[in-house]
Design a protein around this motif. Structure first.
Motif, PDB file in Angstrom:
ATOM      1  N   MET A  35       0.860  -1.174   0.000  1.00  0.00           N
ATOM      2  CA  MET A  35       0.000   0.000   0.000  1.00  0.00           C
ATOM      3  C   MET A  35       0.902   1.232   0.000  1.00  0.00           C
ATOM      4  SD  MET A  35      -3.319   0.945   2.387  1.00  0.00           S
ATOM      5  CE  MET A  35      -2.457   0.915   3.954  1.00  0.00           C
ATOM      6  N   ASP A  36       0.493   2.272  -0.711  1.00  0.00           N
ATOM      7  CA  ASP A  36       1.311   3.467  -0.873  1.00  0.00           C
ATOM      8  C   ASP A  36       0.751   4.642  -0.075  1.00  0.00           C
ATOM      9  OD1 ASP A  36       3.131   2.364  -2.938  1.00  0.00           O
ATOM     10  OD2 ASP A  36       1.290   2.253  -4.121  1.00  0.00           O
ATOM     11  N   TYR A  37       1.651   5.572   0.235  1.00  0.00           N
ATOM     12  CA  TYR A  37       1.249   6.824   0.874  1.00  0.00           C
ATOM     13  C   TYR A  37       1.834   7.990   0.103  1.00  0.00           C
ATOM     14  CZ  TYR A  37       0.761  10.608   4.247  1.00  0.00           C
ATOM     15  OH  TYR A  37       0.439  11.795   4.857  1.00  0.00           O
ATOM     16  N   ASP A  38       0.997   8.984  -0.158  1.00  0.00           N
ATOM     17  CA  ASP A  38       1.442  10.250  -0.731  1.00  0.00           C
ATOM     18  C   ASP A  38       0.826  11.376   0.081  1.00  0.00           C
ATOM     19  OD1 ASP A  38       2.881   9.812  -3.529  1.00  0.00           O
ATOM     20  OD2 ASP A  38       1.265   8.333  -3.418  1.00  0.00           O
ATOM     21  N   TRP A  43      -2.881   7.187   2.687  1.00  0.00           N
ATOM     22  CA  TRP A  43      -2.629   5.806   2.279  1.00  0.00           C
ATOM     23  C   TRP A  43      -3.630   5.416   1.197  1.00  0.00           C
ATOM     24  CZ3 TRP A  43       1.721   3.552   3.521  1.00  0.00           C
ATOM     25  CH2 TRP A  43       2.386   3.922   4.690  1.00  0.00           C
ATOM     26  N   HIS A  44      -3.144   4.712   0.164  1.00  0.00           N
ATOM     27  CA  HIS A  44      -4.019   4.374  -0.952  1.00  0.00           C
ATOM     28  C   HIS A  44      -3.498   3.137  -1.690  1.00  0.00           C
ATOM     29  CE1 HIS A  44      -1.200   5.865  -4.100  1.00  0.00           C
ATOM     30  NE2 HIS A  44      -0.846   6.739  -3.169  1.00  0.00           N
ATOM     31  N   ASP A 108      -4.365   2.760   9.324  1.00  0.00           N
ATOM     32  CA  ASP A 108      -5.654   2.268   9.796  1.00  0.00           C
ATOM     33  C   ASP A 108      -5.409   0.826  10.254  1.00  0.00           C
ATOM     34  OD1 ASP A 108      -8.151   0.935   9.915  1.00  0.00           O
ATOM     35  OD2 ASP A 108      -9.050   2.386   8.546  1.00  0.00           O
ATOM     36  N   GLU A 109      -5.452   0.599  11.566  1.00  0.00           N
ATOM     37  CA  GLU A 109      -5.096  -0.722  12.095  1.00  0.00           C
ATOM     38  C   GLU A 109      -6.070  -1.805  11.646  1.00  0.00           C
ATOM     39  OE1 GLU A 109      -4.627  -0.212  16.331  1.00  0.00           O
ATOM     40  OE2 GLU A 109      -3.317   1.524  16.031  1.00  0.00           O
ATOM     41  N   PHE A 158       3.907   0.665   2.600  1.00  0.00           N
ATOM     42  CA  PHE A 158       3.619  -0.309   3.649  1.00  0.00           C
ATOM     43  C   PHE A 158       3.505  -1.659   2.967  1.00  0.00           C
ATOM     44  CE2 PHE A 158      -0.043  -2.424   6.066  1.00  0.00           C
ATOM     45  CZ  PHE A 158       0.795  -3.026   6.979  1.00  0.00           C
ATOM     46  N   MET A 159       4.279  -2.626   3.440  1.00  0.00           N
ATOM     47  CA  MET A 159       4.300  -3.951   2.822  1.00  0.00           C
ATOM     48  C   MET A 159       4.207  -5.040   3.886  1.00  0.00           C
ATOM     49  SD  MET A 159       7.200  -3.272  -0.122  1.00  0.00           S
ATOM     50  CE  MET A 159       8.096  -2.064   0.847  1.00  0.00           C
TER      51      MET A 159
END
Length: 358
Positions: A35-38, A43-44, A108-109, A158-159
């Protein structure tokens, strides 16, 4: 924000290793989660994809300023075939605590746990079933913005990757030998010792190499100010049983709040064994050894579960604990905790999460 986790299954499946060949962290499953963050978007794009290399710019901030956090947990195959997770919510909660310290955006847990469950469902056949084996789970976040200015990254990944494993130590549940480190310092309160970040482990590698050269499995760290109070082993929290009472170093800002540590503390209390979380010096342990009241020592952690300590090397002296054998309490706690993790007995509410079949 509502997320849809996309799943792209691999068309080229790997050959799974035999359980007796696993070791620790040598093999990886067919899929991973990304998941990526910009900045400005958050997060998206959560997705399960075939396991693959990632491409980063040479200026990515992870390479230069070390913004990285990670976690470690396991999935277990019960005797009836169910796949079980042990307290995964605690891992994602701790990941967010590490994020705060490293200036990484919060996750987001619930989404992180949903992503893990989807990934595990795709690779559920990789969970081994032999005694002592499990599927190790490594969630992690790295800073990916290509910029050399010293500031928090504006982009992250995030991996989650998965690895079928055997015992962390070659010794298994048999006692390990630990070197007490007196020269190097790993962390101090106010630093990042309480966060699960890559730099903590890099800081310990030199001491670990020197301990290995001396025939020791791990390093026991002392505090970075007085160089006398016990903190933790490189990959474990540590416990001592002295004169019938269990003592473990209190969390002080430089010690990792281990999930296995927390669980063992609860189990010890359930056994109505006296237990204290407090400052404990190496001199106190040595004195207990000298007067015969040091009954047991053991480490706790996700990877090793429980490792009895059979010998401590400190100031050129060897402290042989419990005749170098596994102590009764360590063995009992190991059996109790692994029985809960494997679904053989029921643990406290919420400790075990079963992977759905869908």
């Amino acid at each position: 924000m509502a997320y849809t986790i996309k799943i792209e299954e691999s068309h080229s499946k790997k050959q799974k290793p035999a359980d007796h060949e696993l070791g620790f962290g040598k093999y990886y499953t067919d899929h991973m989660f990304i998941m990526d963050y910009d900045a400005g978007q958050g997060w998206h794009s959560p997705r399960v994809v075939p396991y693959q290399p990632i491409t980063l710019d040479p200026a990515a901030k992870i390479f230069h300023y070390g913004q990285s956090v990670f976690e470690g947990l396991k999935a277990y195959r019960a005797e009836d075939g169910r796949i079980l997770l042990f307290r995964p919510d605690r891992n994602f909660k701790r990941l967010n605590l590490s994020n705060v310290r490293l200036s990484i955006p919060q996750l987001d847990e619930e989404l992180a746990l949903e992503a893990l469950l989807k990934l595990l469902n795709v690779d559920r056949d990789w969970v081994p079933s032999s005694e002592g084996t499990s599927l190790y789970i490594r969630p992690f976040i790295i800073a990916t913005e290509a910029a050399l200015g010293v500031a928090p990254s504006t982009q992250y990944k995030f991996m989650i990757i998965l690895s079928p494993v055997g015992s962390y130590y070659e010794e298994g549940i048999h006692p390990v030998k630990i070197h007490v480190e007196s020269s190097y310092v790993r962390a101090v309160a106010g630093g990042v010792g309480h966060a699960k970040t890559a730099g903590n482990y890099a800081a310990g590698l030199r001491a670990q190499e020197e301990a290995t050269d001396k025939g020791y499995s791990q390093v026991l760290w002392l505090d970075g100010v007085h160089r006398k109070y016990i903190e933790e082993v490189g990959s474990m929290n540590v416990f001592f049983k002295i004169n019938g009472k269990v003592i473990t170093p209190a969390l002080n800002g430089s010690i990792l709040d281990g999930i296995t540590r927390n669980s063992i503390l609860e189990l010890i209390k359930q056994q109505q064994i006296p237990v204290e979380e407090r400052q404990i010096s190496m001199e106190e342990v040595y004195e207990a050894y000298q007067n015969g009241t040091l009954e047991e020592a053991f480490g706790t952690g996700t990877a090793a579960v429980i490792s009895p300590i059979g010998e401590l090397q400190w100031r050129d002296e060897k402290l042989v604990i419990h005749n170098g054998q596994t102590g009764e309490l360590a063995a009992k706690l190991y059996d109790l905790l692994t029985s809960i993790q494997l679904g053989r007995i029921e643990g406290p509410e919420g400790w075990v999460v079963e992977l759905p079949n869908s």
